[in-house]
Design an enzyme around this catalytic site. Structure first.
Site, PDB file in Angstrom:
ATOM      1  N   GLY A  44       1.414  35.601  -3.720  1.00 44.57           N
ATOM      2  CA  GLY A  44       1.635  34.485  -4.907  1.00 44.57           C
ATOM      3  C   GLY A  44       1.242  35.317  -5.902  1.00 44.57           C
ATOM      4  O   GLY A  44       0.742  36.536  -6.022  1.00 44.57           O
ATOM      5  N   GLN A  49      -0.639  37.490 -15.007  1.00 39.27           N
ATOM      6  CA  GLN A  49      -0.644  38.640 -14.106  1.00 39.27           C
ATOM      7  C   GLN A  49       0.636  39.529 -14.678  1.00 39.27           C
ATOM      8  O   GLN A  49       0.487  40.825 -14.569  1.00 39.27           O
ATOM      9  CB  GLN A  49      -0.667  38.689 -12.827  1.00 39.27           C
ATOM     10  CG  GLN A  49      -1.644  37.708 -12.056  1.00 39.27           C
ATOM     11  CD  GLN A  49      -1.707  37.727 -10.552  1.00 39.27           C
ATOM     12  OE1 GLN A  49      -1.291  36.968 -10.100  1.00 39.27           O
ATOM     13  NE2 GLN A  49      -2.277  38.790  -9.856  1.00 39.27           N
ATOM     14  N   CYS A  87      -5.918  40.679  -4.520  1.00 41.55           N
ATOM     15  CA  CYS A  87      -5.185  40.315  -5.574  1.00 41.55           C
ATOM     16  C   CYS A  87      -4.532  41.464  -6.046  1.00 41.55           C
ATOM     17  O   CYS A  87      -4.834  42.777  -6.136  1.00 41.55           O
ATOM     18  CB  CYS A  87      -6.141  39.809  -6.543  1.00 41.55           C
ATOM     19  SG  CYS A  87      -5.463  39.381  -8.027  1.00 41.55           S
ATOM     20  N   LEU A  88      -3.297  41.254  -6.469  1.00 38.31           N
ATOM     21  CA  LEU A  88      -2.359  42.426  -6.878  1.00 38.31           C
ATOM     22  C   LEU A  88      -3.012  43.009  -8.132  1.00 38.31           C
ATOM     23  O   LEU A  88      -2.591  43.953  -8.613  1.00 38.31           O
ATOM     24  CB  LEU A  88      -0.762  41.810  -7.070  1.00 38.31           C
ATOM     25  CG  LEU A  88      -0.275  41.288  -5.892  1.00 38.31           C
ATOM     26  CD1 LEU A  88       1.203  40.819  -6.265  1.00 38.31           C
ATOM     27  CD2 LEU A  88      -0.160  42.465  -4.833  1.00 38.31           C
ATOM     28  N   HIS A 129      -6.346  30.443  -5.723  1.00 43.71           N
ATOM     29  CA  HIS A 129      -6.503  31.583  -6.487  1.00 43.71           C
ATOM     30  C   HIS A 129      -5.348  31.715  -7.569  1.00 43.71           C
ATOM     31  O   HIS A 129      -5.967  32.059  -8.636  1.00 43.71           O
ATOM     32  CB  HIS A 129      -5.776  32.710  -5.176  1.00 43.71           C
ATOM     33  CG  HIS A 129      -5.884  34.089  -5.732  1.00 43.71           C
ATOM     34  ND1 HIS A 129      -6.740  35.027  -5.081  1.00 43.71           N
ATOM     35  CD2 HIS A 129      -5.042  34.481  -6.410  1.00 43.71           C
ATOM     36  CE1 HIS A 129      -6.396  36.208  -5.699  1.00 43.71           C
ATOM     37  NE2 HIS A 129      -5.560  35.956  -6.501  1.00 43.71           N
ATOM     38  N   GLU A 130      -4.145  31.078  -7.315  1.00 40.59           N
ATOM     39  CA  GLU A 130      -3.196  31.379  -8.500  1.00 40.59           C
ATOM     40  C   GLU A 130      -3.581  30.608  -9.796  1.00 40.59           C
ATOM     41  O   GLU A 130      -3.522  31.026 -10.906  1.00 40.59           O
ATOM     42  CB  GLU A 130      -1.744  31.075  -8.058  1.00 40.59           C
ATOM     43  CG  GLU A 130      -1.304  32.049  -6.754  1.00 40.59           C
ATOM     44  CD  GLU A 130      -1.476  33.493  -7.122  1.00 40.59           C
ATOM     45  OE1 GLU A 130      -1.426  34.040  -8.163  1.00 40.59           O
ATOM     46  OE2 GLU A 130      -1.628  34.230  -6.250  1.00 40.59           O
ATOM     47  N   HIS A 133      -6.138  32.095 -11.997  1.00 39.37           N
ATOM     48  CA  HIS A 133      -5.590  33.039 -12.922  1.00 39.37           C
ATOM     49  C   HIS A 133      -5.347  32.286 -14.136  1.00 39.37           C
ATOM     50  O   HIS A 133      -5.324  32.996 -15.281  1.00 39.37           O
ATOM     51  CB  HIS A 133      -4.219  33.753 -12.202  1.00 39.37           C
ATOM     52  CG  HIS A 133      -4.213  34.950 -11.320  1.00 39.37           C
ATOM     53  ND1 HIS A 133      -5.012  36.043 -11.822  1.00 39.37           N
ATOM     54  CD2 HIS A 133      -4.191  35.208 -10.100  1.00 39.37           C
ATOM     55  CE1 HIS A 133      -5.254  36.799 -10.968  1.00 39.37           C
ATOM     56  NE2 HIS A 133      -4.775  36.579  -9.732  1.00 39.37           N
TER      57      HIS A 133
HETATM   58 ZN    ZN Z   1      -4.578  37.435  -7.895  1.00 38.20          ZN
END
Ligand code: ZN
Length: 162
Positions: A44, A49, A87-88, A129-130, A133
């Site tokens: 995701g 991000q 998380c990226l 999670h997304e 963000h």
């Molecule tokens: Zn993330």
């Protein structure tokens, strides 16, 4: 597209609602976000991000790309589960995050049509999670102060070792 990483302050900002019908760059943004997500083996990605403060998320947990604009969790189960999450934007560490097991997520597709998604288990976790963000919340913000301290120490050590 470059993925911003903690502690970039952009990751703490709230992203703004968008109108898919009047946003000519939306499809290209979603395509680039998907590329960045796949390149980094993510499941995701949220627009903030990649430094774009728009409420857009992409996800792919079963080899089907999904994209939602202005996603909102309208229902969530009382039952929660703690599981390791990565998380990226906080690469290299996994931390235990408590999430609702099931959610209903409403938003708009790329044509501006209202969509309602019922999600369970892993997809429910990814959506929560997304959407976090979009509100400037990352996994480190979901931890207790002690957990957060330990996670940031591990994160900084990993970054220093690279
Ligand atoms: Zn993330």
């Amino acid at each position: 597209m470059e993925i911003l990483t903690h502690p970039n302050p952009v990751l703490s900002d709230r992203a703004g609602e968008i109108d898919p019908a009047t946003d000519p760059g939306l499809r290209s943004l979603v395509r680039k976000m998907a590329e960045a997500m796949y390149e980094n083996q993510g499941v995701g990605l949220a627009a903030p991000q990649v430094g774009i403060q728009k409420r857009v998320i992409v996800f792919d947990i079963d080899e089907e790309l999904g994209a939602i604009c202005n996603p909102v969790i309208t229902e969530c189960s009382e039952e929660t589960e703690v599981d390791e999450e990565g998380c990226l934007s906080v690469p290299g560490i996994n931390v235990p995050v408590e999430r609702a097991i099931s959610v209903v997520c409403e938003g708009l597709n790329l044509d501006g049509k209202r969509i309602v998604l019922e999600a369970h288990d892993f997809l429910a976790r990814v959506l929560q999670h997304e959407i976090d963000h979009l509100d400037g919340v990352i996994i480190l913000d979901r931890l207790t102060p002690d957990q957060r301290k330990a996670a940031i120490r591990e994160y900084n050590n990993r970054a220093a070792a690279e």
